[in-house]
Write an enzyme that holds these catalytic residues in place. Structure first.
Site, PDB file in Angstrom:
ATOM      1  N   GLU A  59       5.871   8.033   3.885  1.00 31.13           N
ATOM      2  CA  GLU A  59       7.116   8.227   3.135  1.00 31.13           C
ATOM      3  C   GLU A  59       6.938   7.541   1.782  1.00 31.13           C
ATOM      4  O   GLU A  59       6.788   6.324   1.715  1.00 31.13           O
ATOM      5  CB  GLU A  59       8.287   7.603   3.890  1.00 31.13           C
TER       6      GLU A  59
ATOM      7  N   HIS B  45       5.991  12.536   2.724  1.00 35.23           N
ATOM      8  CA  HIS B  45       7.424  12.834   2.751  1.00 35.23           C
ATOM      9  C   HIS B  45       8.137  11.946   1.759  1.00 35.23           C
ATOM     10  O   HIS B  45       7.615  10.921   1.331  1.00 35.23           O
ATOM     11  CB  HIS B  45       8.007  12.520   4.133  1.00 35.23           C
TER      12      HIS B  45
END
Length: 138
Positions: free
Chosen positions: A105, A23
Site C-alpha cells: 500500500e 495499492h
C-alpha cells in the site's frame, strides 16, 4: 482482467518466486494470509511467515513514510490481522502457484493521485522496490 492475470501467472513460460501488487489506501506492506476459517481479523500465519516478515521489512524499512506509520509496527502487517479478505491475489498466488506475494500500500491519501504526483511516489518507493526484488536472491 482477473482471468487474464491468472492465466498469465499459470503459464509455463513463467515461474514466479516473489511478487507484489501495489495499492493505495494506506502505507504498509501486507503479507499472507489475508483470510482464515473464521473470516475475522486475526493473525493468520503461513508456513513461511518468517520469510514473509523478512521480505516485507526489506521493503518497508527503505520507505520512511511506511516506517512512520504508527498504526503498523515496522510498516508491515499480516493481511488477516488487519482485515480478513477471502479470494485475494496474494493468498491465491501463495497457495496455488508457490509464489510469495505481498500487497504494498503506497498511498494513504488517494487511490487515484494526479499524474503530477507520480514522480514523488516513484522517489518514495524506488529504493524499497529494488531492495524487495533483491530478496529473491536471499
Amino acid at each position: 482482467e482477473v482471468k487474464l492475470v491468472m492465466d498469465y501467472l499459470q503459464s509455463e513460460d513463467f515461474k514466479w518466486t516473489l511478487s507484489a501488487n501495489l495499492h493505495g489506501g494506506d502505507l504498509v506492506v501486507n503479507y499472507p494470509y489475508d483470510s482464515n476459517t473464521r473470516s475475522t481479523s486475526v493473525y493468520s500465519a503461513t508456513p513461511d511467515d518468517a520469510i514473509f516478515i523478512k521480505v516485507s521489512k526489506a521493503y518497508a524499512h527503505l520507505n520512511p513514510a511506511m516506517m512512520s506509520n504508527r498504526y503498523f509496527r515496522d510498516g508491515i502487517t499480516n493481511g488477516a490481522d488487519w482485515y480478513a479478505l477471502n479470494g485475494g491475489m496474494q493468498d491465491w498466488n501463495y497457495l496455488f502457484l508457490d509464489c510469495m506475494e505481498t500487497t504494498i500500500e503506497v498511498s494513504k491519501i488517494s487511490k487515484w493521485p494526479p499524474a503530477s504526483e507520480l514522480p514523488g511516489y516513484w522517489d518514495d518507493n524506488k529504493a524499497a522496490l529494488l531492495n524487495y526484488a533483491r530478496q529473491v536472491q536471499n
